[in-house]
Design an enzyme around this catalytic site. Structure first.
Site, PDB file in Angstrom:
ATOM      1  CG  ASP A 278       3.911  -5.477 -27.180  1.00 14.17           C
ATOM      2  OD1 ASP A 278       3.958  -4.890 -26.994  1.00 14.17           O
ATOM      3  OD2 ASP A 278       3.252  -6.507 -26.516  1.00 14.17           O
TER       4      ASP A 278
ATOM      5  CB  THR B 211       3.642  -6.573 -20.445  1.00 11.72           C
ATOM      6  OG1 THR B 211       2.919  -5.429 -19.540  1.00 11.72           O
ATOM      7  CG2 THR B 211       3.137  -7.210 -18.732  1.00 11.72           C
TER       8      THR B 211
ATOM      9  CG  ASP C 156       1.543  -9.346 -26.021  1.00 14.74           C
ATOM     10  OD1 ASP C 156       0.435  -9.253 -26.280  1.00 14.74           O
ATOM     11  OD2 ASP C 156       1.839  -9.787 -24.355  1.00 14.74           O
TER      12      ASP C 156
END
Length: 1268
Positions: free
Chosen positions: A471, A473, A793
Site C-alpha cells: 500500500d 498510505t 490495512d
C-alpha cells in the site's frame, strides 16, 4: 446503589439479577432471536432499546458512569468478556508423549532384556563349551558390572525424553505468551461518562455503549442504538456470505465474532464472554472435545468406513464431471448446481495453499534418511548374527548347549542394541527440533523488529519472497496527513490561505461540511509533549481536513457539539466502491443539505456548479472540469499530493423528501466548494529499504487507491520508479480492460503480459489487488513460481492478504478484519520492518541448512563406522551409550547452537532461493562428503592401526562384558572432537573462508561448544563402565584434540576446491513439485486444506495416518454435543416455531464457526511433539476467493457436496429443511459465485476443515521410526 431488591433468589447465577431490571437468562434468550422476532421481543418485554438501557442502568448517549464498583458488579452478575482458554498440557503429559517415540521404546526394551540377562550366571564348567567369543577373560568384578550398559541406556533415554518434553513445554509457553499479547493489544471504543475511551476488549461489560465502525470485529453481542449505513458480515456464525444490513427497524441484533463491512454506529452491549453467541459455541466445542470416550472412537471408526464409501462415490462423480467439462473456463457462469460444485472443486484443488515449502522439503528428506538408516541397521544386525553363528557353530564346530542359551541370547541382544543405535544415529530427529527452535527464536526476535508473527511458517516463506505489493498510505508514507494547498473561491493557493482571504459565506459552508461530514471518532488532540505535533486520532485524511479547519481559525468541535451524531439525518459512509462520503442534515424549514467529500476526479464529475469568489454559484461544465484537472489537480498530484474535493447539495422543500436509497440520483448536481491537496510525506527510511529489496532480488510494487499522478510522484520519491525506467504505471480501469477478454473473463496470459513490467497500480479496488496477487502467484512466465507478500490495512484487503503467500496487516491503521486475514502484523506500519522480516526469513532457511550440513556429516560417519566396525570386528567401535551421547550433542545441542545464529545484512545481497531450490546445495554436498571422507579415514586408521600408533592394547575382538579399552576410548573421543570442530565449519554454507566470522555475536553457540567440550572431558575421564571409557593421559588428549582441530584446516582445503569442477555432486532435499502429483492423489487431497508433501511421502511408504479419523470424530462430537446440549433443548421447547430448522441452523452455525475459530486455537496443542510437521498446521481463518460459500442447509444433494458431509453424521439433518425466514435470508440463486466474478468483494470463510481438530497423535517425523 439501590438495595438488592431482586437478589433474594441466589440459587444460581442465571437467576441472580443483582439489581438490574433483567437477568442474564433473559438477555441470553433475547440474543438468540433475529430480525422481526427480536424486535417483537424487545417491544414486548422492554418497550424499546431505550427501555432496555434503563433496565440495564445505562444511558444511550453518555454510556456507563465508569465507576469501578459498578463495573465489578456487572462483571459479577453478567460475566466477564473472556472465553477461558483450554488448559495447557502438563509437563508429565508432555513427558508421556515424548515416550511414545518408537526408537526409544525399542531401546528401552533392548536395555531391559540386556539388564535381565546380565544377572544370569551360567555354571563355570560349561563356559568352555560356549565358544571363544564368550571367553573367560572376565573377573568377578567385571561380570558384576554387566548391568551397567543396560542401565546407562535407560538413563540416556530418560535424558532425551526430558529434553524433548522441556522443549515442547517452553514452546507452548511462548505461544500462550504470544496469544495473550495479541489479546491485550486489542482495544475497543466505548462511551463512559460521556467520553469516548479505548479500553481492552476484556474490560467490556454488559450495559456498555460501544462505538462500532467499518473494519471492526465485534467483541461482544449487542443491540444497535444508532447506525449509519451499517452492513455486517455474519458468515463466521451463519455460513451465509451475504452482508446483512442492520437497522433499528429491521434487524438491530449484533453478534460477537462478526465483522463490520460498511458504515458505523453505536451498540448497547447485552452479552459478553461465555454468554455471547461465540462463547456459547466455544463452550459446546470444548464439551465435545473432552468427551473422547472409547465408544465414540468406535463410532468414529464405523463412520469413517461410511465416509470412505461416500468419498469414493463423490470422487467417481467428480472424475465423470471432469471428463465432461474439463475445458470449462473458471469464470463461466454455471447452470446446474452439480457442475457448479464440481467446477469449484476443481478450482479448489488447483488453488490449495501448499504447506510451508521448507516443511515439505525437510519431511521428505527426513523420511528418505530414515529409510536408509533402517536398511543399514537391519543389514548390520543380520551380518553380526550371521558372522557369530558361522564362527561359533561352523568354524569352531561347537554344538548348541542348553546351558549356553542365555549367553547366546546375550550376544543377540547386544547385536540388536548395536542395530538400534545405528538407527538412532541415522534418523535425524533433530531436524524438526532445529526448525522449531529456529522459528521460535526468530519469532521472538522479530517482535523486537516490529513484526508480530501470527502463522509461524510465514516467517520462513518471507525469506523466499520475490515480490512485495505494498500500500502507499501509512506503509511507504508516514500516514500523517496535512492540507498544504487549496483551490477555493476561484483561486489556487500554494499554501494554506489566511482566513480573511476566503469569503465568509464560503468559509461557513466549508467548515460546517468538514465538521459534520467526517466520522465523529476522528479528532485532533493536543500534543503529548510541549511543542510536539498535534495527535491525529482516527481516519488520517479526515484529520487533515479537521486540521485545515483549525488552520482557518475555526473550531470544528463547537459545531459538532451543536449538531451531535444523533442529529445527522442520513450518512453514506466511505467505502471502496463509492470512494466518497456524504452526510445529510435536515434544516429547520424541512429542506435538506448534503455535504460530500471524496477523490477529486470522481466527485468533480458529479458537480454541476462551482462557488465563486463572490460566494455565488456558477455553472460548472465538462470543459471547466478539464481545465481544473489540468491547472489544479494534476500539478498538485505531480507533487505527490492527494487531492480531495469538498462539495454540497441542497434539496429544497418544494421537491419533497428524496428517495435516499437511490444513491445515484442523490449524489449528482453537486456544488463544488473547494479542492484541497493533502501531503503525506514519504517515511525517511523507506527509499533505503526499497533499495535493499531491489538488491535482494525482490520487486516492490505499489498498489494504491490514490490517483495515478500522486502515485507516480510518491513511487519516484521512494525509488520504486527510477527516471528512464521502462516500467508501467496504470490505473485499475486500464488494468481491468487489458486483462479481460471480450466476454469479460480474466485470462492468465493477458495478466502475464502486464505484471512483470507493472510497478504502480493506482485507483485500484480491492478486487484489482486480489486479481493482481493471484495473477502473479499463478503465473508460469518465469521458471520459478513467484512468492508474493502483500500489505493491507482495510477490511476489503482481506481476500488479497489471504491469497498472498505472506499477508502483512498494519498494526496501527489496520482493521480487525485485515489483521485476522494476515500472517504477520507490522506493529509500526513501517515498510522497513518488512525488509527485516525478509532478513529473518532467509536466516531461518540458512540456519536449517547449516544444521543439515552438520547433522548429515555426523550421520554418514557414525552409521558407516558402526556398520563396518560391526561387520569386521563383530562389535561397534562406538557403543550404544556413546552413540546416544553423540546423538544428543549432534541433534539437540547443535540444533540450538546453529539455529540461533543472528541474521546479517549480507543475507540481503543474494537473490531469493525460490520454492524449488534444494535444501542441500552442491557446495553443501561438497562439504558433507569432504568432511565425511576425512573423518572416516581418521577413525578407521585409529580403529585398525591405532594400537600401534599409541602403543596400547588393541580393543578389537573383545569378549562379552570385557572392560573398556583405551583404544576404543581414543576412537570415541576423537570422533566427538571432530564433530565439535566441524560444528564451527558448519556455520558457513556458501563456501566462505572465514568460519569464525561473527562467532562471538552468538553467545548460545559459543557456550554450547564450550559446554559440550567440558562434558566430553568428564565422560572420558570419569565416565567409566557406563560410557565404556577409561581415563586418557595428557598426550592422548592432545592428539585427540589435534585430530579434531585438523578438520578446520581440512575445511579450508575443501573450500579451495571449486564446486563447479566436481561434476558428480548432486543437490538433495528438493520439494515435491505440484506438477509431479498425479491427479488421483490430488483427488484424495480434496479433503485437506493444503497439500502436505510430508503426508504424500509417508503414504508412499505405505504408512496409514489416521488423521481423517480424528477429524471426522471431532466433527461428530460437535454435532452430537449439539443435539444433547440441554440448554439448546430447553430453548427449543421455549420457542416452538421452526424447531427443526433451528436445530439445522445450530449445526450449521457450529460448522461455519469451527472454520473460523481464532487462528490461535491450533497453537495451543503441541500434540506436535517437536515435530515441525504438526507445528505449523495451525487452522486458519481463511478468506479465499475460490471457496464456494456454503449454505449448508440449502444443499439438496448432500451426497455430492463435500462440505456437507460432516452434517450427515446426524441422521436428523440429512433431509434438508427450508430455513425459517426469521433465521436466515434466502440465499441468492447465484450463491456460489466467486467474489471475483460477482465483484461484491465478499469475504468467504473456508468451512471445509474443522478448526479445532487435532492432528494425528504423533507427528510424521517423530513417528517416522514407528512407521519403519
Amino acid at each position: 446503589m439501590a438495595n438488592n431488591s431482586y437478589s433474594g433468589v441466589k440459587n444460581s447465577t442465571a437467576n441472580h439479577h443483582g439489581d438490574f431490571g433483567c437477568s442474564l437468562k433473559d438477555l441470553r434468550s433475547l440474543m438468540e432471536l433475529r430480525g422481526a422476532e427480536a424486535i417483537g421481543k424487545i417491544g414486548e418485554s422492554y418497550g424499546d432499546v431505550q427501555g432496555l438501557c434503563t433496565r440495564l442502568k445505562t444511558s444511550p448517549v453518555d454510556g456507563l458512569s465508569g465507576q469501578p464498583a459498578d463495573i465489578d458488579k456487572r462483571k459479577e452478575v453478567f460475566g466477564q468478556n473472556l472465553i477461558p482458554p483450554k488448559k495447557p498440557k502438563t509437563f508429565l503429559q508432555l513427558v508421556w508423549e515424548a515416550l511414545q517415540d518408537v526408537t526409544l521404546i525399542i531401546l528401552e526394551v533392548a536395555a531391559i532384556v540386556s539388564l535381565g540377562l546380565s544377572f544370569y550366571r551360567p555354571p563355570d564348567a560349561e563356559r568352555e563349551h560356549c565358544g571363544s567369543a564368550a571367553g573367560g577373560v572376565e573377573d568377578d568384578g567385571e561380570a558384576e558390572a554387566g548391568w551397567i550398559e543396560g542401565a546407562a541406556i535407560l538413563l540416556s533415554v530418560v535424558c532425551v525424553v526430558l529434553v524433548t518434553a522441556f522443549n515442547d513445554w517452553s514452546k507452548e509457553k511462548q505461544f500462550r505468551g504470544l496469544q495473550s499479547r495479541i489479546e491485550q493489544e486489542q482495544k475497543f471504543a466505548v462511551v463512559r461518562g460521556g467520553q469516548v475511551i479505548q479500553i481492552p476488549v476484556a474490560e467490556i461489560v454488559v450495559g456498555d455503549v460501544a462505538q462500532i465502525k467499518y473494519g471492526d470485529l465485534l467483541p461482544s453481542d449487542g443491540i444497535l442504538i444508532q447506525g449509519n449505513d451499517l452492513k455486517i458480515d455474519e458468515s463466521s456464525l451463519t455460513g451465509e456470505s451475504d452482508h446483512v444490513k442492520k437497522t433499528l427497524e429491521r434487524d438491530p441484533m449484533l453478534l460477537s465474532g462478526t465483522h463490520v463491512m460498511e458504515g458505523s454506529g453505536k451498540m448497547l452491549v447485552t452479552a459478553v464472554g461465555e454468554n455471547s453467541q461465540t462463547g456459547i459455541i466455544f463452550a459446546l466445542l470444548g464439551a465435545s472435545e473432552e468427551d473422547d470416550d472409547d465408544e465414540e472412537e468406535k463410532e468414529a471408526k464405523k463412520k469413517e468406513k461410511k465416509e470412505k464409501k461416500k468419498q469414493d462415490g463423490a470422487a467417481e462423480n467428480r472424475k465423470k464431471a471432469k471428463a465432461a467439462d474439463g475445458a470449462a473456463m473458471e469464470m463461466q457462469p454455471l447452470n446446474s448446481d452439480e457442475v457448479d460444485i464440481d467446477e469449484k472443486r476443481k478450482s479448489n484443488l488447483k488453488e490449495k495453499k501448499e504447506k510451508s515449502v521448507l516443511q515439505g522439503k525437510l519431511t521428505k528428506l527426513a523420511v528418505q534418511i530414515g529409510k536408509a538408516g533402517l536398511v543399514m541397521s537391519a543389514i548390520t544386525v543380520i551380518i553380526l548374527v550371521v558372522l557369530f553363528v558361522v564362527d561359533t557353530f561352523w568354524v569352531q564346530g561347537l554344538p548348541w548347549h542348553k546351558d549356553c542359551t542365555p549367553i547366546y541370547i546375550q550376544f543377540f541382544v547386544k547385536f540388536f542394541i548395536i542395530g538400534v543405535t545405528v538407527l538412532v544415529v541415522a534418523v535425524p530427529e533433530g531436524l524438526p527440533l532445529a526448525v522449531t527452535i529456529s522459528l521460535a527464536y526468530s519469532v521472538k526476535k522479530m517482535m523486537k523488529d516490529n513484526n508480530l508473527v501470527r502463522h509461524l511458517d510465514a516467517c520462513e516463506t518471507m525469506g523466499n519472497a520475490t515480490a512485495i505489493c505494498s500500500d502507499k498510505t501509512g506503509t511507504l508514507t508516514m500516514n500523517r496527513m496535512t492540507v498544504v494547498q487549496a483551490y477555493v473561491a476561484d483561486k489556487h493557493y500554494r499554501n494554506v490561505p489566511e482566513p480573511q482571504l476566503i469569503p465568509a459565506s464560503i468559509m461557513d459552508i466549508l467548515v460546517l461540511g468538514i465538521s459534520v461530514n467526517s466520522a465523529y471518532t476522528t479528532n485532533i488532540m493536543s500534543p503529548e509533549k510541549e511543542g510536539g505535533l498535534p495527535r491525529q486520532v482516527g481516519n488520517k485524511t479526515e484529520c487533515a481536513l479537521l486540521g485545515f479547519a483549525n488552520d482557518l481559525k475555526r473550531d470544528y468541535q463547537a459545531i459538532r457539539n451543536e449538531i451531535p451524531e444523533e442529529k445527522l439525518y442520513k450518512v453514506y459512509t466511505f467505502n471502496s466502491c463509492r470512494k466518497s462520503m456524504s452526510t445529510v442534515l435536515k434544516n429547520a424549514d424541512g429542506s435538506f443539505r448534503m455535504f460530500s467529500k471524496g477523490a477529486s476526479e470522481i466527485l468533480l464529475k458529479k458537480c454541476s456548479k462551482l462557488l465563486t469568489a463572490s460566494g455565488e454559484t456558477k455553472v460548472f461544465r465538462p470543459r471547466d472540469r478539464e481545465d481544473m484537472v489540468k491547472k489544479v489537480i494534476e500539478p498538485m498530484a505531480s507533487e505527490g499530493l492527494r487531492t480531495i474535493c469538498l462539495a454540497y447539495r441542497d434539496f429544497p422543500v418544494s421537491e419533497g423528501e428524496p428517495d435516499w436509497d437511490q444513491e445515484n440520483d442523490i449524489l449528482t448536481s453537486l456544488t463544488c466548494v473547494c479542492v484541497v491537496g493533502i501531503e503525506d510525506p514519504v517515511r525517511p527510511e523507506v527509499p533505503d529499504a526499497i533499495k535493499k529489496c531491489q538488491r535482494a532480488g525482490i520487486t516492490v510494487r505499489m498498489v494504491t487507491g490514490d490517483n495515478i499522478n500522486t502515485a507516480r510522484a510518491i513511487a519516484t520519491k521512494c525509488g520504486i520508479l527510477q527516471p528512464g525506467d521502462e516500467f508501467l504505471c496504470m490505473e485499475g480501469k486500464e488494468f481491468n480492460r487489458r486483462i479481460r477478454n471480450e466476454k469479460g473473463e480474466i485470462e492468465q496470459e493477458r495478466i502475464d503480459k502486464i505484471w512483470p513490467k507493472l510497478r504502480v497500480l493506482a485507483r485500484s479496488s480491492p478486487t484489482d489487488k486480489h486479481t493482481l496477487v493471484k495473477g502473479i502467484i499463478d503465473s508460469t512466465v518465469l521458471e520459478q513460481r513467484q512468492v508474493v507478500a502483500v500489505t493491507g490495512d482495510g477490511t476489503n484487503d482481506g481476500p488479497a492478504l489471504k491469497k498472498a503467500d505472506v499477508g502483512f496487516a498494519m498494526g496501527i491503521a489496520g482493521t480487525d478484519v485485515a489483521k485476522e486475514a494476515s500472517d504477520i502484523i507490522l506493529t509500526d506500519d513501517n515498510f522497513s520492518s518488512i525488509v527485516k522480516a525478509v532478513m529473518w526469513g532467509r536466516n531461518v532457511y540458512d540456519s536449517i541448512s547449516k544444521f543439515l550440513q552438520f547433522q548429515l556429516t555426523v550421520n554418514v560417519v557414525a552409521v558407516i563406522v558402526a556398520f563396518t566396525g560391526a561387520c569386521i570386528t563383530q562389535d561397534s567401535p562406538l557403543k550404544a551409550v556413546q552413540m546416544l551421547w553423540v546423538n544428543l550433542i549432534m541433534d539437540t545441542f547443535a540444533s540450538l547452537a546453529l539455529a540461533t545464529e543472528p541474521p546479517t545484512e549480507s543475507l540481503l545481497l543474494r537473490k531469493p532461493y525460490g520454492r524449488n531450490k534444494p535444501l542441500i546445495s552442491r557446495t553443501m554436498m561438497k562439504n558433507i562428503l569432504g568432511h565425511g571422507v576425512y573423518q572416516l579415514i581418521i577413525i578407521f586408521t585409529l580403529l585398525f592401526v591405532g594400537e600401534q600408533i599409541f602403543d596400547i592394547d588393541s580393543g578389537r575382538y573383545a569378549p562379552l562384558h570385557s572392560p573398556p579399552s583405551e583404544h576404543y576410548t581414543i576412537i570415541f573421543n576423537t570422533f566427538v572432537l571432530l564433530q565439535l570442530f566441524n560444528e564451527i565449519n558448519a556455520r558457513k554454507i556458501h563456501g566462505e573462508r572465514n568460519v569464525f566470522d561473527g562467532i562471538f555475536n552468538n553467545l548460545i553457540f559459543c557456550s554450547i561448544v564450550f559446554g559440550t567440550f567440558i562434558i566430553q572431558i568428564v565422560i572420558v575421564q570419569w565416565g567409566g563402565k557406563p560410557f565404556s571409557c577409561v581415563g586418557l593421559s595428557i598426550d592422548q588428549w592432545l592428539w585427540c584434540t589435534f585430530l579434531g582441530f585438523s578438520s578446520l584446516l581440512w575445511g579450508q582445503l575443501i573450500s579451495s576446491i571449486p564446486t563447479k569442477s566436481l561434476r558428480f555432486l548432486k543437490s538433495a532435499g528438493h520439494g515435491t513439485q505440484r506438477q509431479e502429483i498425479p491427479d488421483e492423489e490430488l483427488e484424495d487431497m480434496e479433503e485437506m486444506e493444503e497439500i502436505d508433501h510430508a503426508e504424500r511421502e509417508l503414504r508412499r511408504g505405505q504408512i496409514l495416518w489416521f488423521r481423517g479419523l480424528n477429524r471426522i470424530q471431532t466433527q461428530m462430537d460437535v454435532v452430537s454435543a449439539f443435539q444433547s446440549g440441554s440448554s439448546f433443548q430447553e430453548r427449543q421447547l421455549r420457542r416452538q416455531p421452526s424447531t427443526s430448522s433451528q436445530q439445522q441452523h445450530d449445526i450449521r452455525v457450529v460448522n461455519a464457526f469451527r472454520s473460523s475459530l481464532s487462528p490461535y486455537e491450533g497453537l495451543e496443542k503441541p500434540e506436535s511433539r517437536s515435530s515441525i510437521h504438526n507445528f505449523m498446521t495451525h487452522p486458519e481463518f481463511r478468506i479465499e476467493d475460490s471457496e464456494p460459500s456454503i449454505p449448508l442447509i440449502d444443499d439438496t444433494d448432500a451426497e455430492d457436496d463435500a462440505p456437507t458431509k460432516r452434517n450427515s453424521a446426524s441422521p436428523r439433518n440429512v433431509t434438508p429443511t427450508p430455513p425459517s425466514p426469521s433465521l436466515s435470508p434466502t440465499p441468492s440463486p447465484n450463491q456460489n459465485n466467486n467474489a471475483v466474478e460477482s465483484g461484491n468483494n465478499h469475504l468467504y470463510v473456508e468451512g471445509n476443515k474443522a478448526a479445532g481438530t487435532p492432528s494425528a497423535p504423533g507427528s510424521p517425523l517423530h513417528s517416522l521410526e514407528t512407521s519403519l
